[in-house]
Design an enzyme around this catalytic site. Structure first.
Site, PDB file in Angstrom:
ATOM      1  N   THR A   1       4.065 -14.842 -62.637  1.00 45.98           N
ATOM      2  CA  THR A   1       5.363 -15.925 -62.462  1.00 45.98           C
ATOM      3  C   THR A   1       5.521 -15.694 -61.192  1.00 45.98           C
ATOM      4  O   THR A   1       6.068 -16.662 -60.614  1.00 45.98           O
ATOM      5  CB  THR A   1       6.316 -15.878 -63.079  1.00 45.98           C
ATOM      6  OG1 THR A   1       7.212 -14.733 -63.435  1.00 45.98           O
ATOM      7  CG2 THR A   1       5.914 -15.709 -65.098  1.00 45.98           C
ATOM      8  N   ASP A   2       5.837 -14.421 -60.362  1.00 45.70           N
ATOM      9  CA  ASP A   2       6.461 -14.690 -58.759  1.00 45.70           C
ATOM     10  C   ASP A   2       5.690 -15.763 -58.337  1.00 45.70           C
ATOM     11  O   ASP A   2       6.364 -16.266 -57.098  1.00 45.70           O
ATOM     12  CB  ASP A   2       6.152 -13.448 -58.305  1.00 45.70           C
ATOM     13  CG  ASP A   2       6.993 -12.000 -59.094  1.00 45.70           C
ATOM     14  OD1 ASP A   2       8.167 -12.809 -59.872  1.00 45.70           O
ATOM     15  OD2 ASP A   2       7.075 -11.168 -58.772  1.00 45.70           O
TER      16      ASP A   2
ATOM     17  N   GLN B   1      16.287 -28.012 -47.721  1.00 38.68           N
ATOM     18  CA  GLN B   1      17.192 -27.363 -48.521  1.00 38.68           C
ATOM     19  C   GLN B   1      17.558 -27.877 -50.368  1.00 38.68           C
ATOM     20  O   GLN B   1      17.921 -27.173 -51.025  1.00 38.68           O
ATOM     21  CB  GLN B   1      18.548 -26.548 -48.034  1.00 38.68           C
ATOM     22  CG  GLN B   1      16.937 -26.215 -46.144  1.00 38.68           C
ATOM     23  CD  GLN B   1      18.274 -24.970 -46.072  1.00 38.68           C
ATOM     24  OE1 GLN B   1      19.596 -24.812 -46.915  1.00 38.68           O
ATOM     25  NE2 GLN B   1      18.377 -24.826 -44.414  1.00 38.68           N
TER      26      GLN B   1
HETATM   27  N1  ASN Z   1       6.185  -9.855 -60.588  1.00 40.83           N
HETATM   28  C1  ASN Z   1       5.245 -10.106 -62.025  1.00 40.83           C
HETATM   29  C2  ASN Z   1       3.979 -11.485 -60.917  1.00 40.83           C
HETATM   30  O1  ASN Z   1       4.326 -12.241 -60.245  1.00 40.83           O
HETATM   31  C3  ASN Z   1       6.321 -11.269 -62.772  1.00 40.83           C
HETATM   32  C4  ASN Z   1       5.713 -12.036 -63.678  1.00 40.83           C
HETATM   33  O2  ASN Z   1       4.323 -12.328 -63.748  1.00 40.83           O
HETATM   34  N2  ASN Z   1       6.790 -12.035 -64.696  1.00 40.83           N
HETATM   35  O3  ASN Z   1       3.512 -10.814 -61.237  1.00 40.83           O
END
Ligand code: ASN
Length: 352
Positions: free
Chosen positions: A101-102, A290
């Site tokens: 998600t990052d 911003q």
């Molecule tokens: N650190 C993880 C990623 O981006 C976070 C996630 O997937 N929730 O791979």
């Protein structure tokens, strides 16, 4: 029944992670883990899933380590699978990308520029908790992503998370750990799960002229040893001296400025002079606000007029992710300065 199959590509991320000695790390054997998780769904929900095949990258990553080379590889893999056929018919009717998600919003934005005009769904999803964690959001996100990927009318890169479908190039990670972790601050949802059915909202998908025929632009991002674009958010007291070290760096060919409010920077001739110098030297400089909501309009205040005079391109209400991946995409292609500027100002995939 290959013709109705969805290709699922696991690139890494929490969704498939397992506990390691120093915390969560990308796990393996995703296909059987994923099928096991989906088998726990109620039978009616299992029955509404499309057929799918799974490919797992040999070295799945935490998406915090993703680079433009990863965006390029993924687009190439999807483009390759897009043209695969079985007995003359397309082998895959849609694609699901399982991603951390990052930096998911960055990858989704970049895929949209590389896979322009795609006439099938590319649905990017991930999870805040690993597949096997108690109360994980992973099975539900995968289920929804598969069902949206099977929608024939979805013909663009989208992000599916927590039952919502968002345009890829308008998506931002909005919460560090809540399940409802993504937002599209400046474009409405493309769709939603309603009573567990995927619903696409009419007239929110790409216009016909932005869809048209597939015209993939698989540019070579690996030619950049390091990012050719810098991201500079203004802060009170920013000086031309500090800005200069990034903007006039020989390797820097573009910049995204995150300016105040509706499009202002301090009325400091040293700052605007520096921007004019950089843009005169052929660097592609764009500005967003911003504020997470609303477009820039740089001619409202005298303090914004300096940006226009310096050749800075307004990026309207684009997300930082969409603006930077677009700058990278344009810089990777054999275009001249005027063509790059003109294409930046044109909405290519509904990003502005
Ligand atoms: N650190 C993880 C990623 O981006 C976070 C996630 O997937 N929730 O791979």
């Amino acid at each position: 029944m290959h013709s109705s199959s969805i290709l699922v590509i696991y690139t890494g991320g929490t969704l498939g992670m397992q506990e390691g000695p120093r915390g969560l790390v990308p796990g393996h054997d995703i296909e059987s883990r994923l099928r096991t998780a989906l088998e726990a769904l109620p039978p009616a929900r299992q029955a509404s899933l499309p057929a799918f095949e799974v490919v797992q990258y040999a070295a799945p990553i935490d998406s915090s380590a993703a680079t433009p080379a990863d965006w390029q590889r993924l687009a190439q893999d999807i483009a390759g699978a897009y043209s695969a056929t079985d007995a003359g018919s397309p082998r895959y009717s849609g694609f699901v990308v399982l991603h951390g998600t990052d930096t998911l919003a960055w990858t989704a934005s970049s895929l949209a520029y590389q896979l322009q005009g795609i006439d099938r769904a590319v649905v990017v999803t991930g999870a805040q908790r690993p597949l096997e964690a108690e109360d994980s959001d992973a099975p539900g996100n995968i289920e929804a992503a598969l069902r949206f990927a099977a929608c024939r009318n979805l013909q663009e890169v989208a992000v599916c998370f927590a039952g919502k479908l968002l345009r890829g190039a308008h998506t931002r990670k909005w919460h560090t750990h809540a399940f409802d972790g993504f937002a599209s601050p400046n474009y409405p949802l493309l769709g939603e799960l309603v009573d567990n059915q995927p619903v696409l909202y009419p007239s929110r998908g790409l216009d016909a002229q932005q869809r048209g025929l597939p015209r993939f632009e698989l540019a070579d991002y690996s030619s950049f040893e390091e990012s050719p674009v810098v991201r500079i958010a203004l802060w009170p007291g920013l000086s031309a001296r500090l800005l200069k070290s990034w903007l006039l760096d020989d390797h820097v060919r573009g910049a995204l400025l995150e300016v105040w409010g509706s499009g202002n920077i301090p009325a400091d001739p040293a700052l605007t002079g520096l921007l004019a110098q950089a843009s005169g030297a052929g660097k592609l400089i764009a500005a967003i606000s911003q504020c997470p909501h609303g477009p820039v309009s740089m001619n409202t205040y005298a303090a914004g007029q300096g940006l226009i005079d310096a050749g800075v391109l307004p990026a309207d209400a684009m997300t930082p992710e969409a603006a930077i991946t677009k700058l990278v995409h344009l810089l990777a292609q054999p275009l001249n300065d005027a063509e790059r500027r003109q294409r930046f100002l044109t909405s290519l995939i509904g990003e502005r």
